[in-house]
Design a protein around this motif. Structure first.
Motif, PDB file in Angstrom:
ATOM      1  N   LEU A 170       0.835  -1.204   0.000  1.00  0.00           N
ATOM      2  CA  LEU A 170       0.000   0.000   0.000  1.00  0.00           C
ATOM      3  C   LEU A 170       0.872   1.257   0.000  1.00  0.00           C
ATOM      4  O   LEU A 170       0.590   2.229  -0.716  1.00  0.00           O
ATOM      5  CB  LEU A 170      -0.936  -0.001   1.214  1.00  0.00           C
ATOM      6  CG  LEU A 170      -2.117  -0.969   1.141  1.00  0.00           C
ATOM      7  CD1 LEU A 170      -2.838  -1.032   2.483  1.00  0.00           C
ATOM      8  CD2 LEU A 170      -3.097  -0.557   0.035  1.00  0.00           C
ATOM      9  N   PHE A 171       1.941   1.231   0.814  1.00  0.00           N
ATOM     10  CA  PHE A 171       2.864   2.368   0.830  1.00  0.00           C
ATOM     11  C   PHE A 171       3.501   2.565  -0.539  1.00  0.00           C
ATOM     12  O   PHE A 171       3.593   3.694  -1.041  1.00  0.00           O
ATOM     13  CB  PHE A 171       3.946   2.172   1.890  1.00  0.00           C
ATOM     14  CG  PHE A 171       3.537   2.588   3.272  1.00  0.00           C
ATOM     15  CD1 PHE A 171       3.033   3.853   3.506  1.00  0.00           C
ATOM     16  CD2 PHE A 171       3.657   1.709   4.343  1.00  0.00           C
ATOM     17  CE1 PHE A 171       2.644   4.244   4.780  1.00  0.00           C
ATOM     18  CE2 PHE A 171       3.279   2.092   5.620  1.00  0.00           C
ATOM     19  CZ  PHE A 171       2.779   3.368   5.842  1.00  0.00           C
ATOM     20  N   VAL A 172       3.967   1.479  -1.148  1.00  0.00           N
ATOM     21  CA  VAL A 172       4.599   1.564  -2.466  1.00  0.00           C
ATOM     22  C   VAL A 172       3.627   2.151  -3.486  1.00  0.00           C
ATOM     23  O   VAL A 172       3.989   3.034  -4.278  1.00  0.00           O
ATOM     24  CB  VAL A 172       5.096   0.174  -2.923  1.00  0.00           C
ATOM     25  CG1 VAL A 172       5.525   0.213  -4.385  1.00  0.00           C
ATOM     26  CG2 VAL A 172       6.251  -0.295  -2.054  1.00  0.00           C
ATOM     27  N   LEU A 173       2.393   1.672  -3.469  1.00  0.00           N
ATOM     28  CA  LEU A 173       1.373   2.176  -4.397  1.00  0.00           C
ATOM     29  C   LEU A 173       1.140   3.667  -4.193  1.00  0.00           C
ATOM     30  O   LEU A 173       1.061   4.436  -5.164  1.00  0.00           O
ATOM     31  CB  LEU A 173       0.075   1.399  -4.215  1.00  0.00           C
ATOM     32  CG  LEU A 173      -1.096   1.823  -5.116  1.00  0.00           C
ATOM     33  CD1 LEU A 173      -0.746   1.604  -6.584  1.00  0.00           C
ATOM     34  CD2 LEU A 173      -2.359   1.052  -4.753  1.00  0.00           C
ATOM     35  N   ILE A 174       1.033   4.087  -2.938  1.00  0.00           N
ATOM     36  CA  ILE A 174       0.816   5.505  -2.634  1.00  0.00           C
ATOM     37  C   ILE A 174       1.976   6.353  -3.151  1.00  0.00           C
ATOM     38  O   ILE A 174       1.771   7.413  -3.770  1.00  0.00           O
ATOM     39  CB  ILE A 174       0.631   5.712  -1.114  1.00  0.00           C
ATOM     40  CG1 ILE A 174      -0.695   5.104  -0.652  1.00  0.00           C
ATOM     41  CG2 ILE A 174       0.673   7.201  -0.762  1.00  0.00           C
ATOM     42  CD1 ILE A 174      -0.859   5.050   0.852  1.00  0.00           C
ATOM     43  N   GLY A 185      12.751   3.358  -2.375  1.00  0.00           N
ATOM     44  CA  GLY A 185      14.100   2.885  -2.056  1.00  0.00           C
ATOM     45  C   GLY A 185      14.376   2.949  -0.566  1.00  0.00           C
ATOM     46  O   GLY A 185      14.984   2.034   0.007  1.00  0.00           O
ATOM     47  N   LEU A 186      13.919   4.030   0.070  1.00  0.00           N
ATOM     48  CA  LEU A 186      14.095   4.157   1.523  1.00  0.00           C
ATOM     49  C   LEU A 186      13.310   3.081   2.263  1.00  0.00           C
ATOM     50  O   LEU A 186      13.751   2.558   3.286  1.00  0.00           O
ATOM     51  CB  LEU A 186      13.646   5.550   1.982  1.00  0.00           C
ATOM     52  CG  LEU A 186      14.486   6.728   1.495  1.00  0.00           C
ATOM     53  CD1 LEU A 186      13.856   8.051   1.939  1.00  0.00           C
ATOM     54  CD2 LEU A 186      15.915   6.625   2.025  1.00  0.00           C
ATOM     55  N   LEU A 187      12.140   2.750   1.741  1.00  0.00           N
ATOM     56  CA  LEU A 187      11.303   1.716   2.357  1.00  0.00           C
ATOM     57  C   LEU A 187      11.992   0.354   2.277  1.00  0.00           C
ATOM     58  O   LEU A 187      12.012  -0.398   3.256  1.00  0.00           O
ATOM     59  CB  LEU A 187       9.942   1.669   1.650  1.00  0.00           C
ATOM     60  CG  LEU A 187       8.886   0.723   2.228  1.00  0.00           C
ATOM     61  CD1 LEU A 187       8.543   1.112   3.657  1.00  0.00           C
ATOM     62  CD2 LEU A 187       7.634   0.739   1.359  1.00  0.00           C
ATOM     63  N   ILE A 188      12.577   0.058   1.127  1.00  0.00           N
ATOM     64  CA  ILE A 188      13.306  -1.212   0.971  1.00  0.00           C
ATOM     65  C   ILE A 188      14.511  -1.249   1.908  1.00  0.00           C
ATOM     66  O   ILE A 188      14.783  -2.268   2.558  1.00  0.00           O
ATOM     67  CB  ILE A 188      13.769  -1.385  -0.492  1.00  0.00           C
ATOM     68  CG1 ILE A 188      12.557  -1.512  -1.413  1.00  0.00           C
ATOM     69  CG2 ILE A 188      14.660  -2.617  -0.627  1.00  0.00           C
ATOM     70  CD1 ILE A 188      12.906  -1.547  -2.889  1.00  0.00           C
ATOM     71  N   ALA A 189      15.216  -0.115   1.997  1.00  0.00           N
ATOM     72  CA  ALA A 189      16.391  -0.051   2.873  1.00  0.00           C
ATOM     73  C   ALA A 189      15.996  -0.238   4.338  1.00  0.00           C
ATOM     74  O   ALA A 189      16.669  -0.955   5.094  1.00  0.00           O
ATOM     75  CB  ALA A 189      17.101   1.289   2.693  1.00  0.00           C
ATOM     76  N   PHE A 219       7.145  -6.162  -3.723  1.00  0.00           N
ATOM     77  CA  PHE A 219       7.356  -4.822  -4.266  1.00  0.00           C
ATOM     78  C   PHE A 219       7.053  -4.791  -5.761  1.00  0.00           C
ATOM     79  O   PHE A 219       6.510  -3.813  -6.271  1.00  0.00           O
ATOM     80  CB  PHE A 219       8.800  -4.371  -4.009  1.00  0.00           C
ATOM     81  CG  PHE A 219       9.009  -3.775  -2.653  1.00  0.00           C
ATOM     82  CD1 PHE A 219       9.052  -2.403  -2.479  1.00  0.00           C
ATOM     83  CD2 PHE A 219       9.152  -4.580  -1.536  1.00  0.00           C
ATOM     84  CE1 PHE A 219       9.249  -1.850  -1.229  1.00  0.00           C
ATOM     85  CE2 PHE A 219       9.345  -4.040  -0.278  1.00  0.00           C
ATOM     86  CZ  PHE A 219       9.397  -2.664  -0.118  1.00  0.00           C
ATOM     87  N   GLY A 220       7.393  -5.885  -6.461  1.00  0.00           N
ATOM     88  CA  GLY A 220       7.134  -5.935  -7.893  1.00  0.00           C
ATOM     89  C   GLY A 220       5.655  -5.860  -8.221  1.00  0.00           C
ATOM     90  O   GLY A 220       5.245  -5.141  -9.145  1.00  0.00           O
ATOM     91  N   LEU A 221       4.825  -6.588  -7.473  1.00  0.00           N
ATOM     92  CA  LEU A 221       3.376  -6.544  -7.703  1.00  0.00           C
ATOM     93  C   LEU A 221       2.819  -5.153  -7.428  1.00  0.00           C
ATOM     94  O   LEU A 221       1.958  -4.658  -8.171  1.00  0.00           O
ATOM     95  CB  LEU A 221       2.682  -7.577  -6.808  1.00  0.00           C
ATOM     96  CG  LEU A 221       2.907  -9.047  -7.172  1.00  0.00           C
ATOM     97  CD1 LEU A 221       2.313  -9.953  -6.100  1.00  0.00           C
ATOM     98  CD2 LEU A 221       2.302  -9.371  -8.533  1.00  0.00           C
ATOM     99  N   ALA A 222       3.307  -4.508  -6.369  1.00  0.00           N
ATOM    100  CA  ALA A 222       2.838  -3.160  -6.034  1.00  0.00           C
ATOM    101  C   ALA A 222       3.270  -2.157  -7.107  1.00  0.00           C
ATOM    102  O   ALA A 222       2.493  -1.281  -7.500  1.00  0.00           O
ATOM    103  CB  ALA A 222       3.377  -2.741  -4.669  1.00  0.00           C
ATOM    104  N   ILE A 223       4.519  -2.278  -7.580  1.00  0.00           N
ATOM    105  CA  ILE A 223       5.014  -1.380  -8.632  1.00  0.00           C
ATOM    106  C   ILE A 223       4.227  -1.594  -9.926  1.00  0.00           C
ATOM    107  O   ILE A 223       3.876  -0.625 -10.619  1.00  0.00           O
ATOM    108  CB  ILE A 223       6.519  -1.613  -8.859  1.00  0.00           C
ATOM    109  CG1 ILE A 223       7.307  -1.125  -7.641  1.00  0.00           C
ATOM    110  CG2 ILE A 223       6.996  -0.897 -10.118  1.00  0.00           C
ATOM    111  CD1 ILE A 223       8.793  -1.474  -7.674  1.00  0.00           C
TER     112      ILE A 223
END
Length: 231
Positions: A170-174, A185-189, A219-223
């Motif tokens: 949800l964060f990635v989508l937003i 990138g910060l979220l992944i880190a 992350f791929g599905l969200a992207i």
């Protein structure tokens, strides 16, 4: 809309800020004879009048207060029917918000509700729904063969991984929708930092690879959902 926002503000203050825990416990124990039930509703009435600041709207404030009393009373008697106490809480809050909405737009309720639905971004709603449980099920199917080779950690919270995945997607989508790719990138880190010590202590290569693949798929599905929406 302003009336609805004002009523919502009063509700939030009355239900979450100016309601001590002892009031809640006393209401749960004594139900309809609890003095704090009536004090709570009276407080809401005062808050509604304060935020509206218009005596001509007293009928709205009074109606909302009476319906607030009825909903709270029903919740007190329905609580014992639910093992998960969060269920009646969310039902209670949803009913309160519906009442606020209906009372705020009572003059043109049908027209306003129709316009609200017509103006919904259905593409975004579909993307949001997809990155929640459907994406979790897809990930489960993709990783099914690998998960059988991983030892189950009984110390983990039930379904914790699933809900963490939903929240991160949800964060990635937003972030994609608002055009802030760098935050992803910060979220992944950040997730990598939290996972590093755990994986280091386990020294389990299979688990490390499984978590890495799962994270990348998530992350791929969200992207993918985000790209389809913005395109």
């Amino acid at each position: 809309m302003l009336i609805f926002i004002k009523l919502l503000l009063a509700h939030l203050v009355g239900d979450f800020i100016l309601q001590p825990t002892r009031w809640v416990l006393h209401k749960q124990s004594n139900k309809i004879v609890s003095k704090f039930l009536y004090l709570h509703v009276l407080l809401h009435l005062v808050l509604y009048m304060l935020v509206l600041w218009n005596l001509s709207l007293w009928k709205i404030a009074a109606t909302v207060a009476v319906l607030h009393f009825i909903i709270d009373l029903l919740k007190l008697y329905a609580n014992d029917m639910f093992k998960n106490k969060s269920v009646p809480f969310f039902i209670d809050q949803a009913l309160h918000i519906i009442v606020l909405y209906c009372c705020a737009f009572y003059a043109d309720l049908y027209a306003h509700t129709l316009a609200l639905f017509e103006n919904l971004d259905w593409y975004l709603i579909t993307a949001i729904v997809f990155v929640t449980f459907p994406a979790s099920i897809i990930m489960g199917k993709i990783l099914e063969g690998m998960s059988n080779q991983i030892e189950t950690d009984h110390k983990s919270l039930p379904n914790a991984g699933k809900y963490i995945g939903i929240i991160e997607r949800l964060f990635v989508l937003i972030f994609i929708v608002i055009g802030r790719w760098e935050v992803i990138g910060l979220l992944i880190a950040a997730k990598s930092v939290f996972r590093f010590n755990d994986l280091k202590e386990r020294n389990n290569r299979k688990l490390t690879e499984y978590i890495l693949i799962g994270t990348l798929v998530s992350f791929g599905l969200a992207i993918l959902a985000g790209l389809l929406y913005v395109s």
